[in-house]
Design a protein around this motif. Structure first.
Motif, PDB file in Angstrom:
ATOM      1  N   ALA A 156      16.860  12.275  13.957  1.00  0.00           N
ATOM      2  CA  ALA A 156      15.658  12.431  14.794  1.00  0.00           C
ATOM      3  C   ALA A 156      14.390  12.341  13.943  1.00  0.00           C
ATOM      4  O   ALA A 156      13.406  11.716  14.343  1.00  0.00           O
ATOM      5  N   VAL A 157      14.422  12.934  12.755  1.00  0.00           N
ATOM      6  CA  VAL A 157      13.255  12.869  11.875  1.00  0.00           C
ATOM      7  C   VAL A 157      13.068  11.453  11.335  1.00  0.00           C
ATOM      8  O   VAL A 157      11.952  10.928  11.329  1.00  0.00           O
ATOM      9  N   TYR A 158      14.152  10.814  10.920  1.00  0.00           N
ATOM     10  CA  TYR A 158      14.025   9.441  10.426  1.00  0.00           C
ATOM     11  C   TYR A 158      13.482   8.513  11.509  1.00  0.00           C
ATOM     12  O   TYR A 158      12.684   7.614  11.227  1.00  0.00           O
ATOM     13  N   ALA A 159      13.876   8.728  12.761  1.00  0.00           N
ATOM     14  CA  ALA A 159      13.357   7.908  13.864  1.00  0.00           C
ATOM     15  C   ALA A 159      11.846   8.076  13.995  1.00  0.00           C
ATOM     16  O   ALA A 159      11.136   7.123  14.319  1.00  0.00           O
ATOM     17  N   ALA A 160      11.355   9.275  13.713  1.00  0.00           N
ATOM     18  CA  ALA A 160       9.914   9.535  13.789  1.00  0.00           C
ATOM     19  C   ALA A 160       9.132   8.756  12.732  1.00  0.00           C
ATOM     20  O   ALA A 160       7.931   8.549  12.886  1.00  0.00           O
ATOM     21  N   LEU A 161       9.811   8.325  11.683  1.00  0.00           N
ATOM     22  CA  LEU A 161       9.127   7.589  10.606  1.00  0.00           C
ATOM     23  C   LEU A 161       8.908   6.122  10.945  1.00  0.00           C
ATOM     24  O   LEU A 161       8.310   5.383  10.149  1.00  0.00           O
ATOM     25  N   LYS A 162       9.366   5.697  12.099  1.00  0.00           N
ATOM     26  CA  LYS A 162       9.041   4.377  12.649  1.00  0.00           C
ATOM     27  C   LYS A 162       9.273   3.227  11.668  1.00  0.00           C
ATOM     28  O   LYS A 162       8.404   2.383  11.470  1.00  0.00           O
ATOM     29  N   GLY A 163      10.428   3.206  11.044  1.00  0.00           N
ATOM     30  CA  GLY A 163      10.783   2.086  10.182  1.00  0.00           C
ATOM     31  C   GLY A 163      10.223   2.138   8.773  1.00  0.00           C
ATOM     32  O   GLY A 163      10.420   1.207   7.998  1.00  0.00           O
ATOM     33  N   LYS A 164       9.528   3.196   8.413  1.00  0.00           N
ATOM     34  CA  LYS A 164       8.935   3.279   7.072  1.00  0.00           C
ATOM     35  C   LYS A 164       9.993   3.388   5.974  1.00  0.00           C
ATOM     36  O   LYS A 164       9.692   3.199   4.803  1.00  0.00           O
ATOM     37  N   MET A 165      11.252   3.684   6.347  1.00  0.00           N
ATOM     38  CA  MET A 165      12.328   3.785   5.358  1.00  0.00           C
ATOM     39  C   MET A 165      13.330   2.637   5.469  1.00  0.00           C
ATOM     40  O   MET A 165      14.371   2.664   4.835  1.00  0.00           O
ATOM     41  N   SER A 182      14.682  -2.579   1.907  1.00  0.00           N
ATOM     42  CA  SER A 182      13.825  -2.828   0.745  1.00  0.00           C
ATOM     43  C   SER A 182      12.354  -3.014   1.132  1.00  0.00           C
ATOM     44  O   SER A 182      11.473  -2.881   0.291  1.00  0.00           O
ATOM     45  N   ALA A 183      12.090  -3.309   2.395  1.00  0.00           N
ATOM     46  CA  ALA A 183      10.708  -3.492   2.843  1.00  0.00           C
ATOM     47  C   ALA A 183      10.055  -2.175   3.252  1.00  0.00           C
ATOM     48  O   ALA A 183       8.857  -2.132   3.516  1.00  0.00           O
ATOM     49  N   GLY A 184      10.820  -1.097   3.286  1.00  0.00           N
ATOM     50  CA  GLY A 184      10.277   0.188   3.704  1.00  0.00           C
ATOM     51  C   GLY A 184       9.287   0.752   2.697  1.00  0.00           C
ATOM     52  O   GLY A 184       9.439   0.589   1.494  1.00  0.00           O
ATOM     53  N   GLU A 185       8.258   1.406   3.190  1.00  0.00           N
ATOM     54  CA  GLU A 185       7.242   1.994   2.323  1.00  0.00           C
ATOM     55  C   GLU A 185       7.737   3.257   1.628  1.00  0.00           C
ATOM     56  O   GLU A 185       7.274   3.587   0.546  1.00  0.00           O
ATOM     57  N   VAL A 186       8.660   3.966   2.274  1.00  0.00           N
ATOM     58  CA  VAL A 186       9.209   5.194   1.700  1.00  0.00           C
ATOM     59  C   VAL A 186      10.550   4.861   1.068  1.00  0.00           C
ATOM     60  O   VAL A 186      11.481   4.449   1.753  1.00  0.00           O
ATOM     61  N   MET A 192       0.836  -1.176   0.000  1.00  0.00           N
ATOM     62  CA  MET A 192       0.000   0.000   0.000  1.00  0.00           C
ATOM     63  C   MET A 192       0.888   1.248   0.000  1.00  0.00           C
ATOM     64  O   MET A 192       1.838   1.353   0.754  1.00  0.00           O
ATOM     65  N   ALA A 193       0.583   2.166  -0.829  1.00  0.00           N
ATOM     66  CA  ALA A 193       1.367   3.395  -0.933  1.00  0.00           C
ATOM     67  C   ALA A 193       1.118   4.281   0.278  1.00  0.00           C
ATOM     68  O   ALA A 193       0.019   4.329   0.828  1.00  0.00           O
ATOM     69  N   ILE A 194       2.156   4.978   0.668  1.00  0.00           N
ATOM     70  CA  ILE A 194       2.052   5.924   1.763  1.00  0.00           C
ATOM     71  C   ILE A 194       1.847   7.319   1.182  1.00  0.00           C
ATOM     72  O   ILE A 194       2.317   7.605   0.077  1.00  0.00           O
ATOM     73  N   LEU A 195       1.148   8.165   1.895  1.00  0.00           N
ATOM     74  CA  LEU A 195       0.853   9.511   1.424  1.00  0.00           C
ATOM     75  C   LEU A 195       1.714  10.533   2.141  1.00  0.00           C
ATOM     76  O   LEU A 195       2.174  10.301   3.266  1.00  0.00           O
ATOM     77  N   ALA A 196       1.896  11.689   1.521  1.00  0.00           N
ATOM     78  CA  ALA A 196       2.646  12.777   2.144  1.00  0.00           C
ATOM     79  C   ALA A 196       2.010  13.159   3.482  1.00  0.00           C
ATOM     80  O   ALA A 196       2.718  13.457   4.452  1.00  0.00           O
ATOM     81  N   THR A 197       0.695  13.115   3.550  1.00  0.00           N
ATOM     82  CA  THR A 197       0.017  13.463   4.810  1.00  0.00           C
ATOM     83  C   THR A 197       0.336  12.451   5.911  1.00  0.00           C
ATOM     84  O   THR A 197       0.410  12.811   7.088  1.00  0.00           O
ATOM     85  N   ASP A 198       0.527  11.179   5.535  1.00  0.00           N
ATOM     86  CA  ASP A 198       0.898  10.158   6.517  1.00  0.00           C
ATOM     87  C   ASP A 198       2.274  10.466   7.102  1.00  0.00           C
ATOM     88  O   ASP A 198       2.488  10.354   8.309  1.00  0.00           O
ATOM     89  N   ILE A 199       3.203  10.843   6.233  1.00  0.00           N
ATOM     90  CA  ILE A 199       4.551  11.172   6.685  1.00  0.00           C
ATOM     91  C   ILE A 199       4.502  12.401   7.592  1.00  0.00           C
ATOM     92  O   ILE A 199       5.131  12.428   8.653  1.00  0.00           O
ATOM     93  N   GLU A 200       3.731  13.397   7.185  1.00  0.00           N
ATOM     94  CA  GLU A 200       3.613  14.606   8.010  1.00  0.00           C
ATOM     95  C   GLU A 200       3.051  14.275   9.388  1.00  0.00           C
ATOM     96  O   GLU A 200       3.537  14.784  10.406  1.00  0.00           O
ATOM     97  N   GLU A 201       2.065  13.416   9.462  1.00  0.00           N
ATOM     98  CA  GLU A 201       1.478  13.036  10.747  1.00  0.00           C
ATOM     99  C   GLU A 201       2.493  12.334  11.648  1.00  0.00           C
ATOM    100  O   GLU A 201       2.540  12.593  12.855  1.00  0.00           O
ATOM    101  N   MET A 202       3.310  11.454  11.086  1.00  0.00           N
ATOM    102  CA  MET A 202       4.325  10.757  11.874  1.00  0.00           C
ATOM    103  C   MET A 202       5.366  11.737  12.409  1.00  0.00           C
ATOM    104  O   MET A 202       5.772  11.646  13.578  1.00  0.00           O
ATOM    105  N   GLY A 242       3.809   7.993  -3.858  1.00  0.00           N
ATOM    106  CA  GLY A 242       3.699   6.942  -2.860  1.00  0.00           C
ATOM    107  C   GLY A 242       5.012   6.368  -2.381  1.00  0.00           C
ATOM    108  O   GLY A 242       5.022   5.493  -1.517  1.00  0.00           O
ATOM    109  N   ALA A 243       6.154   6.849  -2.895  1.00  0.00           N
ATOM    110  CA  ALA A 243       7.434   6.292  -2.480  1.00  0.00           C
ATOM    111  C   ALA A 243       8.551   7.326  -2.398  1.00  0.00           C
ATOM    112  O   ALA A 243       9.514   7.121  -1.671  1.00  0.00           O
ATOM    113  N   HIS A 244       8.452   8.416  -3.125  1.00  0.00           N
ATOM    114  CA  HIS A 244       9.502   9.442  -3.180  1.00  0.00           C
ATOM    115  C   HIS A 244       8.940  10.764  -2.665  1.00  0.00           C
ATOM    116  O   HIS A 244       7.949  11.259  -3.207  1.00  0.00           O
ATOM    117  N   PHE A 245       9.605  11.303  -1.642  1.00  0.00           N
ATOM    118  CA  PHE A 245       9.090  12.493  -0.984  1.00  0.00           C
ATOM    119  C   PHE A 245      10.213  13.481  -0.685  1.00  0.00           C
ATOM    120  O   PHE A 245      11.384  13.108  -0.660  1.00  0.00           O
TER     121      PHE A 245
END
Length: 78
Positions: free
Chosen positions: A51-60, A63-67, A1-11, A28-31
């Protein structure tokens, strides 16, 4: 499932509630994101971005990362 810019902003907002945050990207993958927060004052760029990458909770994570890519700009407010 693609992730949205708003999802990243919320995290990011969860970790930096007072920050000025701008996230762009619609494939959905490049931001890109800019995060301006007082907590960055006195920290070097690597510390800020970690600190910002830590906020993304593993989404990056690997190869399994959504971002796939995040062009990140961080700084303390002027």
């Amino acid at each position: 499932m693609a992730i949205l810019a708003t999802d990243i902003e919320e995290m990011i907002r969860e970790a930096f509630p007072s920050a000025q945050i701008s996230v762009q990207g619609d494939d959905g993958a490049h931001f890109s994101a800019e995060v301006i927060d007082e907590s960055f004052r006195g920290k070097n760029r690597v510390q800020q971005q970690r600190a910002v990458y830590a906020a993304l909770k593993g989404k990056m994570d690997g190869s399994a990362g959504e971002v796939h890519a995040l062009a990140l700009t961080t700084r303390a407010p002027d």
